[in-house]
Design a protein around this motif. Sequence first.
Motif: not given
Length: 128
Positions: A38, A40-41, A43-48
């Motif tokens: 994963m 970091a994307a 604003q604190g989001e995570w993406r695979q």
Amino acid sequence: PEADGIRKPRLPEVYSLALSPDGTRIAVGIDDGSLVMMEAAAQGEWRQRWKEKRHARDLKSLAFSPDGAVVASAADDALCLLWPAEGGEPSEVAQPAFRWHNFVTPAPKRRGKPLPKTAAWRCVLMAE
């Protein structure tokens, strides 16, 4: 599992996590032997970023190299694999047969002095 005649999908169980040294990636070990990377994307989001399955059993231990370029994984199938953090084919590290394992992080001290950074992570055998 079924409830009220509706079959619900089985969700994977997370067995291990490792945060990259710069904090921008998380390696996730899944109960089916998969490694999920994963990143970091906004604003604190995570993406695979990627997901691969090379272990036959629960992926129990993960560790990033000190520079974050490599992820080491170990599972109950007695494999220790070194993965490029960007994705790609892992390299297998020769290991004797064992039942339980873990990664040593940070590096242990030898004669009171820390080991060099190149030895900061590795697969090790643990006593039963």
